[in-house]
Design an enzyme around this catalytic site. Structure first.
Site, PDB file in Angstrom:
ATOM      1  N   HIS A   1      74.368  66.351  13.867  1.00  0.00           N
ATOM      2  CA  HIS A   1      74.194  65.376  12.542  1.00  0.00           C
ATOM      3  C   HIS A   1      74.906  64.010  13.303  1.00  0.00           C
ATOM      4  O   HIS A   1      75.769  63.980  14.053  1.00  0.00           O
ATOM      5  CB  HIS A   1      75.567  66.102  11.694  1.00  0.00           C
ATOM      6  CG  HIS A   1      75.618  65.017  10.656  1.00  0.00           C
ATOM      7  ND1 HIS A   1      74.998  65.213   9.474  1.00  0.00           N
ATOM      8  CD2 HIS A   1      76.904  64.281  10.130  1.00  0.00           C
ATOM      9  CE1 HIS A   1      75.391  64.116   8.452  1.00  0.00           C
ATOM     10  NE2 HIS A   1      76.735  63.649   8.961  1.00  0.00           N
TER      11      HIS A   1
ATOM     12  N   ARG B   1      63.181  77.028  -4.156  1.00  0.00           N
ATOM     13  CA  ARG B   1      63.844  76.905  -2.771  1.00  0.00           C
ATOM     14  C   ARG B   1      63.917  78.214  -2.009  1.00  0.00           C
ATOM     15  O   ARG B   1      63.598  78.516  -1.000  1.00  0.00           O
ATOM     16  CB  ARG B   1      65.229  76.160  -3.125  1.00  0.00           C
ATOM     17  CG  ARG B   1      65.861  75.771  -1.523  1.00  0.00           C
ATOM     18  CD  ARG B   1      67.381  75.182  -1.722  1.00  0.00           C
ATOM     19  NE  ARG B   1      67.009  73.973  -2.578  1.00  0.00           N
ATOM     20  CZ  ARG B   1      66.884  72.811  -1.918  1.00  0.00           C
ATOM     21  NH1 ARG B   1      66.758  72.798  -0.618  1.00  0.00           N
ATOM     22  NH2 ARG B   1      67.062  71.630  -2.655  1.00  0.00           N
TER      23      ARG B   1
ATOM     24  N   ASN C   1      73.396  72.613  14.310  1.00  0.00           N
ATOM     25  CA  ASN C   1      72.712  71.169  13.736  1.00  0.00           C
ATOM     26  C   ASN C   1      73.246  70.159  14.462  1.00  0.00           C
ATOM     27  O   ASN C   1      74.422  70.149  14.841  1.00  0.00           O
ATOM     28  CB  ASN C   1      72.820  71.322  12.171  1.00  0.00           C
ATOM     29  CG  ASN C   1      72.393  69.911  11.654  1.00  0.00           C
ATOM     30  OD1 ASN C   1      71.194  69.753  11.836  1.00  0.00           O
ATOM     31  ND2 ASN C   1      72.989  69.307  10.700  1.00  0.00           N
TER      32      ASN C   1
ATOM     33  N   THR D   1      76.893  76.333   8.249  1.00  0.00           N
ATOM     34  CA  THR D   1      77.550  77.075   7.321  1.00  0.00           C
ATOM     35  C   THR D   1      76.936  76.742   5.875  1.00  0.00           C
ATOM     36  O   THR D   1      76.143  75.758   5.792  1.00  0.00           O
ATOM     37  CB  THR D   1      79.026  77.029   6.992  1.00  0.00           C
ATOM     38  OG1 THR D   1      79.199  75.839   6.832  1.00  0.00           O
ATOM     39  CG2 THR D   1      79.538  77.309   8.600  1.00  0.00           C
TER      40      THR D   1
ATOM     41  N   MET E   1      65.399  68.165   7.461  1.00  0.00           N
ATOM     42  CA  MET E   1      65.801  67.495   6.660  1.00  0.00           C
ATOM     43  C   MET E   1      65.973  68.240   5.083  1.00  0.00           C
ATOM     44  O   MET E   1      65.813  67.631   4.025  1.00  0.00           O
ATOM     45  CB  MET E   1      65.196  66.068   6.433  1.00  0.00           C
ATOM     46  CG  MET E   1      65.059  65.216   7.564  1.00  0.00           C
ATOM     47  SD  MET E   1      66.763  64.764   8.288  1.00  0.00           S
ATOM     48  CE  MET E   1      67.277  63.500   7.014  1.00  0.00           C
TER      49      MET E   1
ATOM     50  N   GLN F   1      72.766  59.359  22.564  1.00  0.00           N
ATOM     51  CA  GLN F   1      73.767  60.152  22.916  1.00  0.00           C
ATOM     52  C   GLN F   1      73.680  61.528  22.488  1.00  0.00           C
ATOM     53  O   GLN F   1      73.901  62.730  22.856  1.00  0.00           O
ATOM     54  CB  GLN F   1      75.159  59.838  22.111  1.00  0.00           C
ATOM     55  CG  GLN F   1      75.606  58.392  22.664  1.00  0.00           C
ATOM     56  CD  GLN F   1      75.734  58.579  24.465  1.00  0.00           C
ATOM     57  OE1 GLN F   1      76.407  59.526  24.751  1.00  0.00           O
ATOM     58  NE2 GLN F   1      75.168  57.499  25.031  1.00  0.00           N
ATOM     59  N   GLU F   2      72.581  61.698  21.054  1.00  0.00           N
ATOM     60  CA  GLU F   2      72.355  62.901  20.564  1.00  0.00           C
ATOM     61  C   GLU F   2      71.349  63.818  21.749  1.00  0.00           C
ATOM     62  O   GLU F   2      71.720  64.921  21.861  1.00  0.00           O
ATOM     63  CB  GLU F   2      71.402  62.681  19.487  1.00  0.00           C
ATOM     64  CG  GLU F   2      72.204  62.281  18.334  1.00  0.00           C
ATOM     65  CD  GLU F   2      71.435  61.871  17.094  1.00  0.00           C
ATOM     66  OE1 GLU F   2      70.225  62.524  16.973  1.00  0.00           O
ATOM     67  OE2 GLU F   2      71.476  61.116  16.151  1.00  0.00           O
TER      68      GLU F   2
ATOM     69  N   GLY G   1      60.919  64.566  16.128  1.00  0.00           N
ATOM     70  CA  GLY G   1      61.387  65.613  16.865  1.00  0.00           C
ATOM     71  C   GLY G   1      62.115  65.124  18.249  1.00  0.00           C
ATOM     72  O   GLY G   1      61.771  65.782  19.386  1.00  0.00           O
ATOM     73  N   SER G   2      62.677  63.961  18.512  1.00  0.00           N
ATOM     74  CA  SER G   2      63.371  63.713  19.599  1.00  0.00           C
ATOM     75  C   SER G   2      64.120  64.585  20.209  1.00  0.00           C
ATOM     76  O   SER G   2      64.445  64.751  21.340  1.00  0.00           O
ATOM     77  CB  SER G   2      63.630  62.198  19.576  1.00  0.00           C
ATOM     78  OG  SER G   2      64.856  62.034  18.879  1.00  0.00           O
ATOM     79  N   ASN G   3      64.993  65.137  19.324  1.00  0.00           N
ATOM     80  CA  ASN G   3      66.235  66.296  19.722  1.00  0.00           C
ATOM     81  C   ASN G   3      65.378  67.350  20.089  1.00  0.00           C
ATOM     82  O   ASN G   3      66.051  67.868  20.959  1.00  0.00           O
ATOM     83  CB  ASN G   3      67.069  66.205  18.391  1.00  0.00           C
ATOM     84  CG  ASN G   3      68.032  65.156  18.350  1.00  0.00           C
ATOM     85  OD1 ASN G   3      69.115  65.276  19.195  1.00  0.00           O
ATOM     86  ND2 ASN G   3      68.241  64.380  17.286  1.00  0.00           N
TER      87      ASN G   3
ATOM     88  N   ASP H   1      76.914  70.389   6.737  1.00  0.00           N
ATOM     89  CA  ASP H   1      77.549  69.646   7.479  1.00  0.00           C
ATOM     90  C   ASP H   1      78.995  69.962   7.470  1.00  0.00           C
ATOM     91  O   ASP H   1      79.627  69.160   8.182  1.00  0.00           O
ATOM     92  CB  ASP H   1      77.679  68.177   7.378  1.00  0.00           C
ATOM     93  CG  ASP H   1      75.906  67.634   7.249  1.00  0.00           C
ATOM     94  OD1 ASP H   1      75.635  66.785   6.430  1.00  0.00           O
ATOM     95  OD2 ASP H   1      75.238  68.164   7.877  1.00  0.00           O
TER      96      ASP H   1
ATOM     97  N   SER I   1      77.637  64.652  16.091  1.00  0.00           N
ATOM     98  CA  SER I   1      78.174  65.933  16.005  1.00  0.00           C
ATOM     99  C   SER I   1      77.236  67.091  16.267  1.00  0.00           C
ATOM    100  O   SER I   1      76.364  67.108  15.299  1.00  0.00           O
ATOM    101  CB  SER I   1      79.118  66.292  14.983  1.00  0.00           C
ATOM    102  OG  SER I   1      80.119  65.384  14.863  1.00  0.00           O
TER     103      SER I   1
HETATM  104  C1  GRF Z   1      68.477  61.953  14.307  1.00  0.00           C
HETATM  105  O1  GRF Z   1      69.037  60.903  13.893  1.00  0.00           O
HETATM  106  C2  GRF Z   1      69.335  63.124  13.905  1.00  0.00           C
HETATM  107  O2  GRF Z   1      70.782  63.090  14.217  1.00  0.00           O
HETATM  108  C3  GRF Z   1      68.994  63.597  12.482  1.00  0.00           C
HETATM  109  O3  GRF Z   1      67.561  63.124  12.292  1.00  0.00           O
HETATM  110  C4  GRF Z   1      67.054  62.092  13.303  1.00  0.00           C
HETATM  111  C5  GRF Z   1      66.089  62.296  13.921  1.00  0.00           C
HETATM  112  O4  GRF Z   1      65.942  63.225  14.613  1.00  0.00           O
HETATM  113  N1  GRF Z   1      69.261  64.758  12.071  1.00  0.00           N
HETATM  114  P1  GRF Z   1      64.627  63.575  15.612  1.00  0.00           P
HETATM  115  O5  GRF Z   1      64.376  62.226  16.337  1.00  0.00           O
HETATM  116  O6  GRF Z   1      63.629  63.897  14.730  1.00  0.00           O
HETATM  117  O7  GRF Z   1      65.113  64.542  16.453  1.00  0.00           O
END
Ligand code: GRF
Length: 197
Positions: free
Chosen positions: A110, A66, A108, A142, A91, A174-175, A13-15, A146, A137
């Site tokens: 990517h 699903r 999202n 959609t 994921m 950079q993300e 979850g860093s993003n 990606d 990116s």
């Molecule tokens: C990141 O590289 C992101 O681009 C991809 O998942 C990886 C881990 O993301 N979608 P996070 O640290 O769990 O946010």
């Protein structure tokens, strides 16, 4: 009106942290839910530490069904009433039905310079191709994996001796710059493309 943001994660979850920590002050949005498909996702603890509501919808409970998994996702999301959904290290591939339900409101990040390297193992593929730059990116989600409109990109050099791990670490920095920048603008209705170097 403050936009309500739900963030979907599968791992550290860093993003999500970068997005949540940016949504303060005069930011037009606030995080209202962090949802994971994995009960062991490290990001859940980080969200709770920030006072953000969390929920787990364990995809393994649904086996190959699903549609049932996504129906539960939708049920949980509708209770949070998000205006925007951010996939952040999430994921699971989402079906057209789910994506259509949230079309125009789901982003999202990517780890490639789309449209190059959709799918997995993006850094290994860029290195193997002999590319001199890589990046990330942020795009609208959609039904095409990606494939949605790109709202922002950040570029990094690929350096001699780079491994997928060293490149991933450079891109991840950079993300954490790009995604909050794009979300802040997206929450105001600004979809002008962002380019970071
Ligand atoms: C990141 O590289 C992101 O681009 C991809 O998942 C990886 C881990 O993301 N979608 P996070 O640290 O769990 O946010």
């Amino acid at each position: 009106m403050t936009k309500r943001v739900a963030i979907l994660i599968s791992g550290g979850g860093s993003n999500m942290v970068a997005l949540a920590d940016d949504m303060t002050g005069d930011h037009p949005a606030r995080p209202v839910l962090v949802l994971s498909n994995r009960p062991d996702a490290g990001g859940l603890g980080k969200a709770r530490a920030r006072g953000i509501s969390t929920c787990v919808v364990d995809h393994r409970r649904f086996g190959a069904d699903r549609a049932a998994f996504e129906a539960e996702l939708t049920h949980v999301l509708e209770q949070a009433s998000p205006d925007i959904i951010c996939l952040a290290g999430f994921m699971r591939v989402l079906t057209e039905g789910f994506v259509t339900r949230w079309r125009g409101r789901m982003l999202n990040i990517h780890p490639s310079l789309l449209p190059k390297y959709k799918g997995l193992d993006t850094h290994a593929r860029a290195i193997a191709a002999g590319d001199t730059e890589a990046g990330c990116s942020v795009h609208e989600v959609t039904a095409e994996l990606d494939g949605g409109r790109v709202l922002g990109q950040a570029r990094v050099p690929i350096l001699p001796g780079d491994t997928p791990d060293t490149l991933a670490a450079r891109v991840l920095v950079q993300e954490h710059r790009l995604y909050p920048l794009v979300l802040r603008r997206f929450a105001t209705g600004d979809t002008a493309r962002v380019e970071l170097r």
